[in-house]
Design a protein around this motif. Structure first.
Motif, PDB file in Angstrom:
ATOM      1  N   GLU A  55       0.788  -1.140   0.057  1.00  0.00           N
ATOM      2  CA  GLU A  55      -0.198  -0.139  -0.071  1.00  0.00           C
ATOM      3  C   GLU A  55       0.835   1.306  -0.003  1.00  0.00           C
ATOM      4  O   GLU A  55       0.691   2.100  -0.736  1.00  0.00           O
ATOM      5  CB  GLU A  55      -1.018   0.068   1.116  1.00  0.00           C
ATOM      6  CG  GLU A  55      -2.027   1.211   1.313  1.00  0.00           C
ATOM      7  CD  GLU A  55      -2.826   1.393   2.588  1.00  0.00           C
ATOM      8  OE1 GLU A  55      -3.671   2.064   2.146  1.00  0.00           O
ATOM      9  OE2 GLU A  55      -2.267   0.794   3.554  1.00  0.00           O
ATOM     10  N   ILE A  56       2.085   1.393   0.820  1.00  0.00           N
ATOM     11  CA  ILE A  56       2.940   2.376   0.865  1.00  0.00           C
ATOM     12  C   ILE A  56       3.232   2.496  -0.661  1.00  0.00           C
ATOM     13  O   ILE A  56       3.453   3.668  -0.978  1.00  0.00           O
ATOM     14  CB  ILE A  56       4.056   1.985   1.997  1.00  0.00           C
ATOM     15  CG1 ILE A  56       3.457   2.027   3.145  1.00  0.00           C
ATOM     16  CG2 ILE A  56       5.244   3.288   1.913  1.00  0.00           C
ATOM     17  CD1 ILE A  56       4.236   1.837   4.316  1.00  0.00           C
ATOM     18  N   PHE A  57       3.942   1.513  -1.150  1.00  0.00           N
ATOM     19  CA  PHE A  57       4.673   1.773  -2.579  1.00  0.00           C
ATOM     20  C   PHE A  57       3.461   2.393  -3.424  1.00  0.00           C
ATOM     21  O   PHE A  57       4.026   3.170  -4.276  1.00  0.00           O
ATOM     22  CB  PHE A  57       4.949  -0.103  -2.830  1.00  0.00           C
ATOM     23  CG  PHE A  57       5.644   0.201  -4.417  1.00  0.00           C
ATOM     24  CD1 PHE A  57       6.906   0.807  -4.479  1.00  0.00           C
ATOM     25  CD2 PHE A  57       5.198  -0.440  -5.427  1.00  0.00           C
ATOM     26  CE1 PHE A  57       7.285   0.761  -5.901  1.00  0.00           C
ATOM     27  CE2 PHE A  57       5.742  -0.591  -6.574  1.00  0.00           C
ATOM     28  CZ  PHE A  57       6.989   0.159  -6.675  1.00  0.00           C
ATOM     29  N   GLU A  58       2.340   1.588  -3.434  1.00  0.00           N
ATOM     30  CA  GLU A  58       1.351   2.124  -4.386  1.00  0.00           C
ATOM     31  C   GLU A  58       0.947   3.632  -4.432  1.00  0.00           C
ATOM     32  O   GLU A  58       0.662   4.242  -5.294  1.00  0.00           O
ATOM     33  CB  GLU A  58       0.253   1.212  -4.509  1.00  0.00           C
ATOM     34  CG  GLU A  58       0.338  -0.217  -5.017  1.00  0.00           C
ATOM     35  CD  GLU A  58       0.892  -0.297  -6.325  1.00  0.00           C
ATOM     36  OE1 GLU A  58       0.409   0.590  -7.333  1.00  0.00           O
ATOM     37  OE2 GLU A  58       1.490  -1.059  -6.548  1.00  0.00           O
ATOM     38  N   ASN A  59       0.835   4.063  -3.157  1.00  0.00           N
ATOM     39  CA  ASN A  59       0.461   5.438  -2.767  1.00  0.00           C
ATOM     40  C   ASN A  59       1.886   6.411  -3.241  1.00  0.00           C
ATOM     41  O   ASN A  59       1.271   7.291  -3.654  1.00  0.00           O
ATOM     42  CB  ASN A  59       0.283   5.606  -1.160  1.00  0.00           C
ATOM     43  CG  ASN A  59      -1.141   5.172  -0.824  1.00  0.00           C
ATOM     44  OD1 ASN A  59      -2.198   5.361  -1.572  1.00  0.00           O
ATOM     45  ND2 ASN A  59      -1.283   4.965   0.375  1.00  0.00           N
ATOM     46  N   ALA A  60       2.854   5.722  -2.989  1.00  0.00           N
ATOM     47  CA  ALA A  60       4.014   6.732  -3.415  1.00  0.00           C
ATOM     48  C   ALA A  60       4.202   6.942  -4.944  1.00  0.00           C
ATOM     49  O   ALA A  60       4.158   7.915  -5.442  1.00  0.00           O
ATOM     50  CB  ALA A  60       5.434   5.817  -3.067  1.00  0.00           C
ATOM     51  N   LYS A  61       3.895   5.625  -5.507  1.00  0.00           N
ATOM     52  CA  LYS A  61       3.667   6.026  -7.120  1.00  0.00           C
ATOM     53  C   LYS A  61       2.383   6.840  -7.637  1.00  0.00           C
ATOM     54  O   LYS A  61       2.834   7.533  -8.620  1.00  0.00           O
ATOM     55  CB  LYS A  61       3.408   4.409  -7.736  1.00  0.00           C
ATOM     56  CG  LYS A  61       4.557   3.523  -7.766  1.00  0.00           C
ATOM     57  CD  LYS A  61       4.642   2.523  -8.730  1.00  0.00           C
ATOM     58  CE  LYS A  61       3.412   1.483  -8.446  1.00  0.00           C
ATOM     59  NZ  LYS A  61       3.339   0.378  -9.513  1.00  0.00           N
ATOM     60  N   ARG A  62       1.333   6.772  -6.776  1.00  0.00           N
ATOM     61  CA  ARG A  62       0.239   7.611  -6.922  1.00  0.00           C
ATOM     62  C   ARG A  62       0.705   9.222  -7.116  1.00  0.00           C
ATOM     63  O   ARG A  62       0.394   9.899  -7.697  1.00  0.00           O
ATOM     64  CB  ARG A  62      -0.909   7.200  -6.379  1.00  0.00           C
ATOM     65  CG  ARG A  62      -2.281   8.271  -6.454  1.00  0.00           C
ATOM     66  CD  ARG A  62      -3.249   7.432  -5.740  1.00  0.00           C
ATOM     67  NE  ARG A  62      -3.007   7.451  -4.170  1.00  0.00           N
ATOM     68  CZ  ARG A  62      -3.033   8.454  -3.227  1.00  0.00           C
ATOM     69  NH1 ARG A  62      -3.616   9.752  -3.893  1.00  0.00           N
ATOM     70  NH2 ARG A  62      -2.821   8.439  -2.102  1.00  0.00           N
ATOM     71  N   HIS A  63       1.269   9.490  -5.852  1.00  0.00           N
ATOM     72  CA  HIS A  63       1.588  10.757  -5.617  1.00  0.00           C
ATOM     73  C   HIS A  63       2.676  11.203  -6.588  1.00  0.00           C
ATOM     74  O   HIS A  63       2.911  12.474  -7.048  1.00  0.00           O
ATOM     75  CB  HIS A  63       2.162  10.945  -4.344  1.00  0.00           C
ATOM     76  CG  HIS A  63       1.301  10.740  -3.090  1.00  0.00           C
ATOM     77  ND1 HIS A  63       0.218  11.654  -3.053  1.00  0.00           N
ATOM     78  CD2 HIS A  63       1.124  10.235  -1.913  1.00  0.00           C
ATOM     79  CE1 HIS A  63      -0.519  11.568  -1.916  1.00  0.00           C
ATOM     80  NE2 HIS A  63      -0.060  10.517  -1.120  1.00  0.00           N
ATOM     81  N   ALA A  64       3.581  10.318  -7.270  1.00  0.00           N
ATOM     82  CA  ALA A  64       4.368  10.512  -8.213  1.00  0.00           C
ATOM     83  C   ALA A  64       4.101  11.108  -9.528  1.00  0.00           C
ATOM     84  O   ALA A  64       4.533  11.644 -10.193  1.00  0.00           O
ATOM     85  CB  ALA A  64       5.551   9.391  -8.281  1.00  0.00           C
ATOM     86  N   GLU A  65       2.766  10.484  -9.818  1.00  0.00           N
ATOM     87  CA  GLU A  65       2.096  10.961 -10.903  1.00  0.00           C
ATOM     88  C   GLU A  65       1.439  12.347 -10.930  1.00  0.00           C
ATOM     89  O   GLU A  65       0.911  12.624 -11.741  1.00  0.00           O
ATOM     90  CB  GLU A  65       0.798   9.887 -11.157  1.00  0.00           C
ATOM     91  CG  GLU A  65       1.497   8.599 -11.549  1.00  0.00           C
ATOM     92  CD  GLU A  65       2.380   8.437 -12.829  1.00  0.00           C
ATOM     93  OE1 GLU A  65       1.985   9.217 -13.600  1.00  0.00           O
ATOM     94  OE2 GLU A  65       3.310   7.558 -12.667  1.00  0.00           O
ATOM     95  N   LEU A  66       1.310  12.828  -9.786  1.00  0.00           N
ATOM     96  CA  LEU A  66       0.752  14.278  -9.652  1.00  0.00           C
ATOM     97  C   LEU A  66       1.484  15.355 -10.544  1.00  0.00           C
ATOM     98  O   LEU A  66       2.587  15.108 -10.930  1.00  0.00           O
ATOM     99  CB  LEU A  66       0.589  14.924  -8.276  1.00  0.00           C
ATOM    100  CG  LEU A  66      -0.143  13.759  -7.513  1.00  0.00           C
ATOM    101  CD1 LEU A  66      -0.039  14.388  -6.222  1.00  0.00           C
ATOM    102  CD2 LEU A  66      -1.748  13.830  -7.829  1.00  0.00           C
ATOM    103  N   ASP A  67       0.955  16.454 -10.785  1.00  0.00           N
ATOM    104  CA  ASP A  67       1.566  17.337 -11.974  1.00  0.00           C
ATOM    105  C   ASP A  67       2.690  17.618 -11.346  1.00  0.00           C
ATOM    106  O   ASP A  67       3.284  17.883 -10.289  1.00  0.00           O
ATOM    107  CB  ASP A  67       0.635  18.594 -11.806  1.00  0.00           C
ATOM    108  CG  ASP A  67       0.414  19.126 -10.726  1.00  0.00           C
ATOM    109  OD1 ASP A  67       0.691  20.322 -10.183  1.00  0.00           O
ATOM    110  OD2 ASP A  67       0.078  18.504  -9.603  1.00  0.00           O
ATOM    111  N   ASP A  68       3.821  17.513 -12.528  1.00  0.00           N
ATOM    112  CA  ASP A  68       5.235  17.850 -12.216  1.00  0.00           C
ATOM    113  C   ASP A  68       5.585  19.384 -12.660  1.00  0.00           C
ATOM    114  O   ASP A  68       5.974  19.624 -13.751  1.00  0.00           O
ATOM    115  CB  ASP A  68       6.067  16.792 -13.071  1.00  0.00           C
ATOM    116  CG  ASP A  68       7.649  17.031 -12.693  1.00  0.00           C
ATOM    117  OD1 ASP A  68       7.726  17.890 -11.597  1.00  0.00           O
ATOM    118  OD2 ASP A  68       8.466  16.688 -13.419  1.00  0.00           O
ATOM    119  N   VAL A  69       4.933  20.386 -11.869  1.00  0.00           N
ATOM    120  CA  VAL A  69       5.335  21.574 -12.209  1.00  0.00           C
ATOM    121  C   VAL A  69       6.071  22.500 -11.072  1.00  0.00           C
ATOM    122  O   VAL A  69       6.053  21.977  -9.815  1.00  0.00           O
ATOM    123  CB  VAL A  69       3.945  22.432 -12.706  1.00  0.00           C
ATOM    124  CG1 VAL A  69       3.297  21.928 -13.701  1.00  0.00           C
ATOM    125  CG2 VAL A  69       2.968  22.386 -11.380  1.00  0.00           C
TER     126      VAL A  69
END
Length: 317
Positions: free
Chosen positions: A228-242
């Motif tokens: 769950e920690i790993f998947e949440n980290a990937k989800r946050h990484a997909e947020l806008d990169d600005v």
């Protein structure tokens, strides 16, 4: 297939881990706990006799549970020195108070001691499960404990807490992968860092779990919790990169990196609209300060950050 699925569901329900420490780790944890407990037992009795302190309560029963934490989970949050010392001391004070004012009804005194010690440990950020037993022992520990009164906070509580922290630091130190406190391990653990430009593959769950296994010592998180920690980290990484359009004095900013490259900087001031003076609030260089151009700071930062009520850094919406 159905049987395998059922067995796996039962394993997850019971919390049986698939990632287990090596035999060497099991042996080292058991041996260091043996030596430490024996030393604490002997030292406590010897020190008190030298100080002419007459008491039969020279060792906490709950120190055995502390021994499990500091020697089996030396890098766990609940095992660190502040948790051990603060958790036991606060719980001992509460336990003595509960017996003093509610001792006529031992059931109420015992329940209050455990409940209030949990509340206090959470508030003072020193949650240590054996602390609940320390509070309970102050109420139901018998005459040897009751006769001590508030001296119970010092002996055996403070004495044993200091000795177990010292023993855990000393006996874990020869084994690099389990040095205690955890800061001694992470401070000197040289991990090969791969820059984003050199990465060719996406991190998989298998890679993540293998990394956990390579940590060697026991980590108090279930298999499902790690995923769950790993998947949440990937989800946050997909947020806008600005990058932020501008920066403000008094605000904190994160570079959004992972691992040792992560850092949060607080803008102390902006000199002449060109130079940013900042303090590092999180990351391996926490406590340091520096300065750079506004343009460079904007390129470095990924988003504005702030701490939540639990002390965790997060993105400002």
């Amino acid at each position: 297939m159905k049987i395998n699925k059922l067995m796996n569901e039962c394993r997850l329900f019971l919390g049986i881990q698939t990632i287990t420490p090596s035999i060497k780790e099991v042996f080292v944890a058991s041996l260091t706990a043996l030596i430490a407990t024996f030393c604490i037992f002997c030292l406590s009795k010897t020190l008190l006799s030298q100080l002419n302190v007459a008491t039969e309560a020279y060792i906490l029963i709950s120190i055995a549970a502390t021994s499990v934490l500091v020697f089996v989970v030396p890098h766990g949050v609940l095992s660190q020195p502040w948790q051990v010392i603060g958790g036991h001391l606060i719980s001992a004070v509460i336990g003595v108070l509960c017996f003093k004012y509610f001792g006529d009804n031992i059931r109420i005194a015992a329940a209050l001691a455990v409940s209030l010690s949990i509340m206090a440990m959470i508030l003072f950020r020193c949650v240590h499960p054996p602390g609940g037993a320390t509070a309970l022992a102050a109420v139901i520990g018998g005459d040897a404990i009751h006769q001590l009164g508030f001296f119970y906070v010092l002996v055996p509580t403070l004495l044993n807490s200091l000795l177990i922290v010292f023993a855990a630091t000393l006996f874990n130190y020869p084994f690099q992968w389990r040095r205690y406190p955890s800061h001694l391990f992470y401070k000197n653990n040289l991990t090969t860092e791969i820059s984003p430009g050199d990465r060719k593959n996406e991190i998989t769950t298998e890679d993540f779990l293998k990394s956990i296994h390579e940590h060697a010592s026991f980590i108090d998180v279930t298999d499902e919790g790690w995923i769950e920690i790993f998947e949440n980290a990937k989800r946050h990484a997909e947020l806008d990169d600005v990058h932020p359009a501008h920066i403000e004095a008094g605000c904190s900013y994160s570079n959004g990196k992972i691992g040792k490259a992560w850092e949060v900087r607080c803008v102390e001031s902006i000199v002449g609209k060109n130079i940013v003076k900042y303090n590092i609030e999180a990351g391996v260089n926490i406590g340091f300060s520096g300065q750079c151009s506004v343009k460079k700071f904007i390129q470095w930062s990924k988003f504005k950050a702030e701490k939540n009520d639990t002390g965790i850094w997060g993105r400002v919406a």
